[in-house]
Design a protein around this motif. Structure first.
Motif, PDB file in Angstrom:
ATOM      1  N   GLU A  17      31.379 -19.433  18.376  1.00 34.38           N
ATOM      2  CA  GLU A  17      32.715 -19.948  18.674  1.00 34.38           C
ATOM      3  C   GLU A  17      32.647 -21.027  19.757  1.00 34.38           C
ATOM      4  O   GLU A  17      33.328 -22.046  19.675  1.00 34.38           O
ATOM      5  CB  GLU A  17      33.646 -18.818  19.104  1.00 34.38           C
ATOM      6  N   ARG A  18      31.832 -20.798  20.773  1.00 35.97           N
ATOM      7  CA  ARG A  18      31.685 -21.809  21.835  1.00 35.97           C
ATOM      8  C   ARG A  18      31.114 -23.104  21.288  1.00 35.97           C
ATOM      9  O   ARG A  18      31.542 -24.194  21.666  1.00 35.97           O
ATOM     10  CB  ARG A  18      30.774 -21.276  22.941  1.00 35.97           C
ATOM     11  N   ILE A  19      30.134 -22.986  20.391  1.00 41.65           N
ATOM     12  CA  ILE A  19      29.534 -24.184  19.797  1.00 41.65           C
ATOM     13  C   ILE A  19      30.569 -24.940  18.976  1.00 41.65           C
ATOM     14  O   ILE A  19      30.636 -26.176  19.019  1.00 41.65           O
ATOM     15  CB  ILE A  19      28.312 -23.807  18.952  1.00 41.65           C
TER      16      ILE A  19
ATOM     17  N   GLN B   3       0.811  -1.209   0.000  1.00 44.93           N
ATOM     18  CA  GLN B   3       0.000   0.000   0.000  1.00 44.93           C
ATOM     19  C   GLN B   3       0.853   1.271   0.000  1.00 44.93           C
ATOM     20  O   GLN B   3       0.333   2.369  -0.063  1.00 44.93           O
ATOM     21  CB  GLN B   3      -0.934   0.030   1.221  1.00 44.93           C
ATOM     22  N   GLY B   4       2.163   1.135   0.133  1.00 43.81           N
ATOM     23  CA  GLY B   4       3.040   2.292   0.140  1.00 43.81           C
ATOM     24  C   GLY B   4       3.358   2.810   1.528  1.00 43.81           C
ATOM     25  O   GLY B   4       4.013   3.829   1.678  1.00 43.81           O
ATOM     26  N   ASN B   5       2.868   2.127   2.557  1.00 47.93           N
ATOM     27  CA  ASN B   5       3.168   2.536   3.930  1.00 47.93           C
ATOM     28  C   ASN B   5       4.619   2.194   4.246  1.00 47.93           C
ATOM     29  O   ASN B   5       5.046   1.062   4.074  1.00 47.93           O
ATOM     30  CB  ASN B   5       2.242   1.833   4.920  1.00 47.93           C
ATOM     31  N   GLU B   6       5.350   3.188   4.723  1.00 45.56           N
ATOM     32  CA  GLU B   6       6.762   2.987   5.014  1.00 45.56           C
ATOM     33  C   GLU B   6       6.963   2.667   6.483  1.00 45.56           C
ATOM     34  O   GLU B   6       6.318   3.240   7.350  1.00 45.56           O
ATOM     35  CB  GLU B   6       7.563   4.225   4.623  1.00 45.56           C
ATOM     36  N   GLN B   7       7.873   1.740   6.740  1.00 49.55           N
ATOM     37  CA  GLN B   7       8.204   1.349   8.105  1.00 49.55           C
ATOM     38  C   GLN B   7       9.710   1.330   8.258  1.00 49.55           C
ATOM     39  O   GLN B   7      10.429   0.960   7.334  1.00 49.55           O
ATOM     40  CB  GLN B   7       7.657  -0.049   8.421  1.00 49.55           C
ATOM     41  N   TYR B   8      10.137   1.713   9.432  1.00 44.96           N
ATOM     42  CA  TYR B   8      11.568   1.694   9.734  1.00 44.96           C
ATOM     43  C   TYR B   8      11.875   0.421  10.495  1.00 44.96           C
ATOM     44  O   TYR B   8      11.268   0.137  11.512  1.00 44.96           O
ATOM     45  CB  TYR B   8      11.969   2.909  10.561  1.00 44.96           C
ATOM     46  N   ILE B   9      12.807  -0.361   9.995  1.00 45.04           N
ATOM     47  CA  ILE B   9      13.224  -1.589  10.651  1.00 45.04           C
ATOM     48  C   ILE B   9      14.486  -1.282  11.443  1.00 45.04           C
ATOM     49  O   ILE B   9      15.492  -0.860  10.873  1.00 45.04           O
ATOM     50  CB  ILE B   9      13.515  -2.688   9.622  1.00 45.04           C
ATOM     51  N   GLN B  10      14.443  -1.517  12.744  1.00 45.74           N
ATOM     52  CA  GLN B  10      15.629  -1.266  13.553  1.00 45.74           C
ATOM     53  C   GLN B  10      16.643  -2.366  13.308  1.00 45.74           C
ATOM     54  O   GLN B  10      16.312  -3.547  13.307  1.00 45.74           O
ATOM     55  CB  GLN B  10      15.275  -1.211  15.031  1.00 45.74           C
ATOM     56  N   GLN B  11      17.862  -1.948  13.109  1.00 46.35           N
ATOM     57  CA  GLN B  11      18.917  -2.917  12.865  1.00 46.35           C
ATOM     58  C   GLN B  11      19.434  -3.441  14.192  1.00 46.35           C
ATOM     59  O   GLN B  11      19.316  -2.787  15.226  1.00 46.35           O
ATOM     60  CB  GLN B  11      20.025  -2.266  12.044  1.00 46.35           C
ATOM     61  N   THR B  12      20.016  -4.626  14.156  1.00 43.96           N
ATOM     62  CA  THR B  12      20.487  -5.258  15.377  1.00 43.96           C
ATOM     63  C   THR B  12      21.634  -4.476  15.986  1.00 43.96           C
ATOM     64  O   THR B  12      22.388  -3.791  15.310  1.00 43.96           O
ATOM     65  CB  THR B  12      20.955  -6.699  15.093  1.00 43.96           C
ATOM     66  N   ASP B  13      21.740  -4.617  17.268  1.00 42.05           N
ATOM     67  CA  ASP B  13      22.780  -3.922  18.021  1.00 42.05           C
ATOM     68  C   ASP B  13      24.113  -4.645  17.835  1.00 42.05           C
ATOM     69  O   ASP B  13      24.161  -5.863  17.643  1.00 42.05           O
ATOM     70  CB  ASP B  13      22.386  -3.909  19.496  1.00 42.05           C
ATOM     71  N   THR B  14      25.211  -3.913  17.907  1.00 41.13           N
ATOM     72  CA  THR B  14      26.527  -4.535  17.733  1.00 41.13           C
ATOM     73  C   THR B  14      26.843  -5.489  18.869  1.00 41.13           C
ATOM     74  O   THR B  14      27.526  -6.486  18.672  1.00 41.13           O
ATOM     75  CB  THR B  14      27.620  -3.464  17.634  1.00 41.13           C
ATOM     76  N   SER B  15      26.318  -5.201  20.061  1.00 37.44           N
ATOM     77  CA  SER B  15      26.576  -6.115  21.171  1.00 37.44           C
ATOM     78  C   SER B  15      25.863  -7.447  20.943  1.00 37.44           C
ATOM     79  O   SER B  15      26.372  -8.502  21.321  1.00 37.44           O
ATOM     80  CB  SER B  15      26.132  -5.491  22.494  1.00 37.44           C
ATOM     81  N   ASP B  16      24.692  -7.407  20.309  1.00 30.98           N
ATOM     82  CA  ASP B  16      23.992  -8.647  19.983  1.00 30.98           C
ATOM     83  C   ASP B  16      24.791  -9.468  18.977  1.00 30.98           C
ATOM     84  O   ASP B  16      24.912 -10.686  19.112  1.00 30.98           O
ATOM     85  CB  ASP B  16      22.605  -8.350  19.412  1.00 30.98           C
ATOM     86  N   ARG B  17      25.342  -8.796  17.979  1.00 32.76           N
ATOM     87  CA  ARG B  17      26.152  -9.509  16.993  1.00 32.76           C
ATOM     88  C   ARG B  17      27.383 -10.134  17.634  1.00 32.76           C
ATOM     89  O   ARG B  17      27.756 -11.260  17.329  1.00 32.76           O
ATOM     90  CB  ARG B  17      26.604  -8.557  15.893  1.00 32.76           C
ATOM     91  N   ARG B  18      28.023  -9.369  18.527  1.00 30.67           N
ATOM     92  CA  ARG B  18      29.217  -9.876  19.193  1.00 30.67           C
ATOM     93  C   ARG B  18      28.863 -11.102  20.036  1.00 30.67           C
ATOM     94  O   ARG B  18      29.582 -12.103  20.036  1.00 30.67           O
ATOM     95  CB  ARG B  18      29.822  -8.781  20.076  1.00 30.67           C
ATOM     96  N   GLU B  19      27.732 -11.037  20.734  1.00 32.23           N
ATOM     97  CA  GLU B  19      27.323 -12.160  21.573  1.00 32.23           C
ATOM     98  C   GLU B  19      27.027 -13.399  20.721  1.00 32.23           C
ATOM     99  O   GLU B  19      27.412 -14.518  21.078  1.00 32.23           O
ATOM    100  CB  GLU B  19      26.088 -11.778  22.377  1.00 32.23           C
ATOM    101  N   VAL B  20      26.392 -13.204  19.579  1.00 26.40           N
ATOM    102  CA  VAL B  20      26.088 -14.332  18.691  1.00 26.40           C
ATOM    103  C   VAL B  20      27.383 -14.945  18.168  1.00 26.40           C
ATOM    104  O   VAL B  20      27.522 -16.177  18.115  1.00 26.40           O
ATOM    105  CB  VAL B  20      25.177 -13.873  17.533  1.00 26.40           C
ATOM    106  N   GLU B  21      28.347 -14.118  17.812  1.00 29.44           N
ATOM    107  CA  GLU B  21      29.633 -14.633  17.331  1.00 29.44           C
ATOM    108  C   GLU B  21      30.353 -15.417  18.430  1.00 29.44           C
ATOM    109  O   GLU B  21      30.945 -16.464  18.163  1.00 29.44           O
ATOM    110  CB  GLU B  21      30.516 -13.495  16.824  1.00 29.44           C
ATOM    111  N   GLU B  22      30.307 -14.912  19.667  1.00 31.39           N
ATOM    112  CA  GLU B  22      30.934 -15.640  20.775  1.00 31.39           C
ATOM    113  C   GLU B  22      30.253 -16.984  21.001  1.00 31.39           C
ATOM    114  O   GLU B  22      30.927 -17.995  21.246  1.00 31.39           O
ATOM    115  CB  GLU B  22      30.874 -14.800  22.049  1.00 31.39           C
ATOM    116  N   LEU B  23      28.933 -17.014  20.908  1.00 35.19           N
ATOM    117  CA  LEU B  23      28.217 -18.273  21.074  1.00 35.19           C
ATOM    118  C   LEU B  23      28.533 -19.253  19.951  1.00 35.19           C
ATOM    119  O   LEU B  23      28.656 -20.459  20.190  1.00 35.19           O
ATOM    120  CB  LEU B  23      26.713 -18.012  21.151  1.00 35.19           C
TER     121      LEU B  23
END
Length: 90
Positions: free
Chosen positions: A57-59, A35-55
């Motif tokens: 590595e642990r796996i 319909q043309g309605n615009e929405q802003y998608i919040q991007q992930t936080d850098t701390s979240d990315r770092r935590e995912v990368e650490e997990l």
């Protein structure tokens, strides 16, 4: 310059402008629905990315431990170390 050449140039400029506009909006995280309605998608936080990368590595480490403990070489090493410990105890 003829009239039709000017029309083609104006349409080309409009097309290039719309491509750059869409690219900028995609990088900024702005999406539009049908319909043309615009929405802003919040991007992930850098701390979240770092935590995912650490997990991840642990796996990887846990997978390596789980698979390396069951190889024939590791079983032989474990058997030899057990024999050494039994000899020390005597």
């Amino acid at each position: 310059m003829s009239f039709w050449t000017a029309v083609v140039i104006i349409v080309a400029i409009g097309a290039v402008t719309s491509v750059f506009r869409a690219r900028y909006r995609a990088q900024a995280g702005i999406i539009a629905d049908k319909q043309g309605n615009e929405q802003y998608i919040q991007q992930t936080d850098t701390s979240d990315r770092r935590e995912v990368e650490e997990l991840r590595e642990r796996i990887k480490v846990l997978e390596r431990i789980a698979t390396d403990a069951n190889t024939t070489e590791s079983l032989k090493i474990r058997q030899i170390s057990d024999e050494i410990e039994n000899l020390r105890d005597k």
